[in-house]
Design an enzyme around this catalytic site. Sequence first.
Site, PDB file in Angstrom:
ATOM      1  N   LYS A   1       0.851  -1.189   0.000  1.00  0.00           N
ATOM      2  CA  LYS A   1       0.000   0.000   0.000  1.00  0.00           C
ATOM      3  C   LYS A   1       0.887   1.240   0.000  1.00  0.00           C
ATOM      4  O   LYS A   1       1.483   1.593   1.018  1.00  0.00           O
ATOM      5  CB  LYS A   1      -0.903   0.045   1.227  1.00  0.00           C
ATOM      6  CG  LYS A   1      -2.005   1.055   1.066  1.00  0.00           C
ATOM      7  CD  LYS A   1      -2.511   1.633   2.372  1.00  0.00           C
ATOM      8  CE  LYS A   1      -1.697   2.791   2.852  1.00  0.00           C
ATOM      9  NZ  LYS A   1      -1.736   3.983   1.990  1.00  0.00           N
TER      10      LYS A   1
ATOM     11  N   GLY B   1       6.618   4.959   8.557  1.00  0.00           N
ATOM     12  CA  GLY B   1       5.779   6.149   8.695  1.00  0.00           C
ATOM     13  C   GLY B   1       5.953   6.746  10.071  1.00  0.00           C
ATOM     14  O   GLY B   1       7.025   6.654  10.673  1.00  0.00           O
TER      15      GLY B   1
ATOM     16  N   THR C   1       5.583   7.505  14.111  1.00  0.00           N
ATOM     17  CA  THR C   1       5.621   6.691  15.329  1.00  0.00           C
ATOM     18  C   THR C   1       4.204   6.460  15.848  1.00  0.00           C
ATOM     19  O   THR C   1       3.873   5.372  16.332  1.00  0.00           O
ATOM     20  CB  THR C   1       6.523   7.370  16.380  1.00  0.00           C
ATOM     21  OG1 THR C   1       7.857   7.402  15.857  1.00  0.00           O
ATOM     22  CG2 THR C   1       6.527   6.621  17.699  1.00  0.00           C
TER      23      THR C   1
ATOM     24  N   VAL D   1       1.220   6.230  14.118  1.00  0.00           N
ATOM     25  CA  VAL D   1       0.522   5.160  13.387  1.00  0.00           C
ATOM     26  C   VAL D   1       1.264   3.835  13.565  1.00  0.00           C
ATOM     27  O   VAL D   1       0.637   2.777  13.706  1.00  0.00           O
ATOM     28  CB  VAL D   1       0.351   5.521  11.890  1.00  0.00           C
ATOM     29  CG1 VAL D   1      -0.309   4.373  11.130  1.00  0.00           C
ATOM     30  CG2 VAL D   1      -0.479   6.789  11.729  1.00  0.00           C
TER      31      VAL D   1
ATOM     32  N   GLU E   1       9.684   1.153  10.713  1.00  0.00           N
ATOM     33  CA  GLU E   1      10.657   2.224  10.498  1.00  0.00           C
ATOM     34  C   GLU E   1       9.914   3.527  10.743  1.00  0.00           C
ATOM     35  O   GLU E   1       9.046   3.904   9.952  1.00  0.00           O
ATOM     36  CB  GLU E   1      11.200   2.215   9.059  1.00  0.00           C
ATOM     37  CG  GLU E   1      11.932   0.955   8.659  1.00  0.00           C
ATOM     38  CD  GLU E   1      13.299   0.808   9.290  1.00  0.00           C
ATOM     39  OE1 GLU E   1      13.728   1.723  10.039  1.00  0.00           O
ATOM     40  OE2 GLU E   1      13.937  -0.230   9.048  1.00  0.00           O
TER      41      GLU E   1
ATOM     42  N   CYS F   1      13.358  10.593   7.355  1.00  0.00           N
ATOM     43  CA  CYS F   1      13.417  10.144   8.748  1.00  0.00           C
ATOM     44  C   CYS F   1      14.857  10.179   9.268  1.00  0.00           C
ATOM     45  O   CYS F   1      15.056  10.231  10.475  1.00  0.00           O
ATOM     46  CB  CYS F   1      12.813   8.759   8.888  1.00  0.00           C
ATOM     47  SG  CYS F   1      13.374   7.619   7.639  1.00  0.00           S
TER      48      CYS F   1
ATOM     49  N   GLU G   1       9.968  15.770  15.631  1.00  0.00           N
ATOM     50  CA  GLU G   1      10.364  15.590  14.240  1.00  0.00           C
ATOM     51  C   GLU G   1       9.557  16.569  13.385  1.00  0.00           C
ATOM     52  O   GLU G   1       8.342  16.469  13.292  1.00  0.00           O
ATOM     53  CB  GLU G   1      10.080  14.151  13.788  1.00  0.00           C
ATOM     54  CG  GLU G   1      10.509  13.904  12.365  1.00  0.00           C
ATOM     55  CD  GLU G   1      10.299  12.463  11.915  1.00  0.00           C
ATOM     56  OE1 GLU G   1       9.216  11.917  12.174  1.00  0.00           O
ATOM     57  OE2 GLU G   1      11.222  11.908  11.300  1.00  0.00           O
TER      58      GLU G   1
HETATM   59  P1  NAP Z   1       1.648   8.010   8.508  1.00  0.00           P
HETATM   60  O1  NAP Z   1       0.342   8.618   8.733  1.00  0.00           O
HETATM   61  O2  NAP Z   1       2.274   7.211   9.566  1.00  0.00           O
HETATM   62  O3  NAP Z   1       1.526   7.159   7.150  1.00  0.00           O
HETATM   63  C1  NAP Z   1       2.454   6.163   6.728  1.00  0.00           C
HETATM   64  C2  NAP Z   1       1.707   5.088   5.952  1.00  0.00           C
HETATM   65  O4  NAP Z   1       0.783   4.446   6.823  1.00  0.00           O
HETATM   66  C3  NAP Z   1       0.881   5.623   4.786  1.00  0.00           C
HETATM   67  O5  NAP Z   1       0.890   4.689   3.734  1.00  0.00           O
HETATM   68  C4  NAP Z   1      -0.493   5.711   5.407  1.00  0.00           C
HETATM   69  O6  NAP Z   1      -1.514   5.697   4.461  1.00  0.00           O
HETATM   70  C5  NAP Z   1      -0.508   4.474   6.262  1.00  0.00           C
HETATM   71  N1  NAP Z   1      -1.529   4.474   7.322  1.00  0.00           N
HETATM   72  C6  NAP Z   1      -2.163   5.534   7.885  1.00  0.00           C
HETATM   73  N2  NAP Z   1      -3.034   5.111   8.812  1.00  0.00           N
HETATM   74  C7  NAP Z   1      -2.960   3.761   8.845  1.00  0.00           C
HETATM   75  C8  NAP Z   1      -3.595   2.742   9.613  1.00  0.00           C
HETATM   76  N3  NAP Z   1      -4.514   3.031  10.528  1.00  0.00           N
HETATM   77  N4  NAP Z   1      -3.279   1.451   9.392  1.00  0.00           N
HETATM   78  C9  NAP Z   1      -2.347   1.126   8.477  1.00  0.00           C
HETATM   79  N5  NAP Z   1      -1.705   2.049   7.720  1.00  0.00           N
HETATM   80  C10 NAP Z   1      -1.994   3.348   7.915  1.00  0.00           C
HETATM   81  O7  NAP Z   1       2.677   9.113   8.109  1.00  0.00           O
HETATM   82  P2  NAP Z   1       2.349  10.428   7.294  1.00  0.00           P
HETATM   83  O8  NAP Z   1       0.989  10.955   7.597  1.00  0.00           O
HETATM   84  O9  NAP Z   1       2.639  10.134   5.909  1.00  0.00           O
HETATM   85  O10 NAP Z   1       3.391  11.401   7.900  1.00  0.00           O
HETATM   86  C11 NAP Z   1       3.226  11.907   9.224  1.00  0.00           C
HETATM   87  C12 NAP Z   1       4.535  11.941   9.938  1.00  0.00           C
HETATM   88  O11 NAP Z   1       5.124  10.644   9.953  1.00  0.00           O
HETATM   89  C13 NAP Z   1       5.572  12.791   9.263  1.00  0.00           C
HETATM   90  O12 NAP Z   1       5.426  14.152   9.524  1.00  0.00           O
HETATM   91  C14 NAP Z   1       6.833  12.194   9.860  1.00  0.00           C
HETATM   92  O13 NAP Z   1       7.041  12.662  11.147  1.00  0.00           O
HETATM   93  C15 NAP Z   1       6.534  10.734   9.914  1.00  0.00           C
HETATM   94  N6  NAP Z   1       7.041   9.993   8.739  1.00  0.00           N
HETATM   95  C16 NAP Z   1       8.142   9.239   8.892  1.00  0.00           C
HETATM   96  C17 NAP Z   1       8.621   8.534   7.807  1.00  0.00           C
HETATM   97  C18 NAP Z   1       9.832   7.681   7.894  1.00  0.00           C
HETATM   98  O14 NAP Z   1      10.420   7.381   6.852  1.00  0.00           O
HETATM   99  N7  NAP Z   1      10.243   7.233   9.049  1.00  0.00           N
HETATM  100  C19 NAP Z   1       7.975   8.605   6.587  1.00  0.00           C
HETATM  101  C20 NAP Z   1       6.815   9.381   6.480  1.00  0.00           C
HETATM  102  C21 NAP Z   1       6.357  10.041   7.586  1.00  0.00           C
HETATM  103  P3  NAP Z   1      -2.150   7.074   3.889  1.00  0.00           P
HETATM  104  O15 NAP Z   1      -1.075   7.801   3.205  1.00  0.00           O
HETATM  105  O16 NAP Z   1      -3.157   6.598   2.934  1.00  0.00           O
HETATM  106  O17 NAP Z   1      -2.670   7.798   5.079  1.00  0.00           O
HETATM  107 MG    MG Z   2      -0.974  10.283   8.216  1.00  0.00          MG
END
Ligand code: NAP
Ligand code: MG
Length: 453
Positions: A154, A207, A209, A211, A229, A263, A356
């Site tokens: 996904k 993604g 921490t 979620v 991660e 990240c 972050e």
């Molecule tokens: P996120 O909400 O954690 O999303 C990461 C992934 O998880 C996306 O594919 C998202 O889908 C999916 N997801 C969301 N809710 C879910 C659930 N309940 N069950 C399973 N999967 C789910 O991250 P984000 O909104 O993209 O970014 C928010 C923050 O996360 C950033 O500001 C940053 O701090 C952190 N981040 C960290 C990394 C890393 O590489 N470590 C990468 C991205 C973000 P959708 O896109 O469809 O919501």
């Molecule tokens: Mg999100």
Amino acid sequence: MSEFTVLNPATEQPVTTVAQPDAEETDAAIARAVAAQRDWRAVTPGDRAGLLRRFAAAVDAHIGELADLEVAGSGHPLGQATWEAGHVRDVLLYYSAAPERLIGKQIPVPGGLNVTFHEPVGVVGLIVPWNFPMPIFSWGMAPALASGNTVVAKPAELTPLTAIRIAELALEAGLPEGVLQVLPGKGSVVGQRLVDHPQVRKIVFTGSTEVGSQVMAGCARHIKRVTLELGGKSANIVFADCDLERAAATAPYAVFDNAGQDCCARSRILVQRSVLDRFMELLEPAVKNVAVGDPAAPGTEMGPLISAAHRRHVASYVPDDAPVAFRGSAPDGPGFWFPPTVLAPVGAADPAYTEEVFGPVVTVTPFEDEADAVTIANDTPYGLSGSIWTSDVGRAIRVSRAVETGTLSVNSHSSVRYWTPFGGFKQSGLGRELGPDAPEAFTETKNVFIATD
Ligand code: NAP
Ligand code: MG
């Protein structure tokens, strides 16, 4: 079926529309993956290796197309996007050697022969964020396929285009139907279903921490394997005895690459107090020279942020009274632009220092000595990455061992190399990706004893 319009973050114009599967369609894809896995695990190791090499060749033949998709759909600078597409090819090639090397052990025991096998876990659910759509997709997908699993991936809702295209290339290369499927749906629908479905045997999640913690709790219900991660707040530790010119010249790229949406971003620069003033003098022109602009133009080093909502989030860390030491430039007009921003001096309770930001914002904090530097570096719930600048070999080793993070570099800012393990301490994650051991992380060890008497 709902639809999602992908926007170009540099122009705010629509790129294309993508149909989003619902929970029922996710279940159907998981059923196809279960069926396909029975055959995929039975493909001989040499044939599985050959198919992964053909898949890598198909990616190689489409590097330009994939890069253009990432420029349009994610706002990545063209040079970076081209590197990312080549990285997918390289990761596939690296793990194409794994099927023929998934070697078990013969263990001496009385009364018979004892051997271990690395059996595939089954169906792997791969949940990818929007910041590095191609690399992070490949890190889970390639070793999982190599060790005989099928993958339901996904991508992030905002950035589905390259993963969709790469899955088409897999089919063109001859991977059987159902071995690699991409479901460009919502996290709350498709992602949640992958976590909840009992026949998905492992989740690989990258993604936030927040979620990630929910995903881990969901996996616990089925004792489902999980790799996480998550976020980071990594330190770039600059000692007085280092090559200060190089440390200052490279520091902007260690945090502003991908507009800080990384990240591994070294978003806390820690500088030994005796060289702080000189470091800031050197850092200012380096920050102002970062080429921010049209991602499609050659030479652009930093593009826009991913979305309007994310830009609002990043901007909240730089209120009007923020201690801005200096800033780089960013285009006016449409696009989710935010200039490279250096905050100093910054309070230890300032959210820009503790949280972050995931944008082009960095803080600079002085330290007194080695022990002080380690204490400050470790004063965070995260532990993903970091850099140490010093010309003292003993200090480089001592500090490397003392900093509680998974991936460190000395006199460099490298984080991710597919040959070496990558992952976090503390709340930055669980498990490791990449490196020589990654295929085993997608297997169960089976022990078989055969009596000889
Ligand atoms: P996120 O909400 O954690 O999303 C990461 C992934 O998880 C996306 O594919 C998202 O889908 C999916 N997801 C969301 N809710 C879910 C659930 N309940 N069950 C399973 N999967 C789910 O991250 P984000 O909104 O993209 O970014 C928010 C923050 O996360 C950033 O500001 C940053 O701090 C952190 N981040 C960290 C990394 C890393 O590489 N470590 C990468 C991205 C973000 P959708 O896109 O469809 O919501
Ligand atoms: Mg999100």
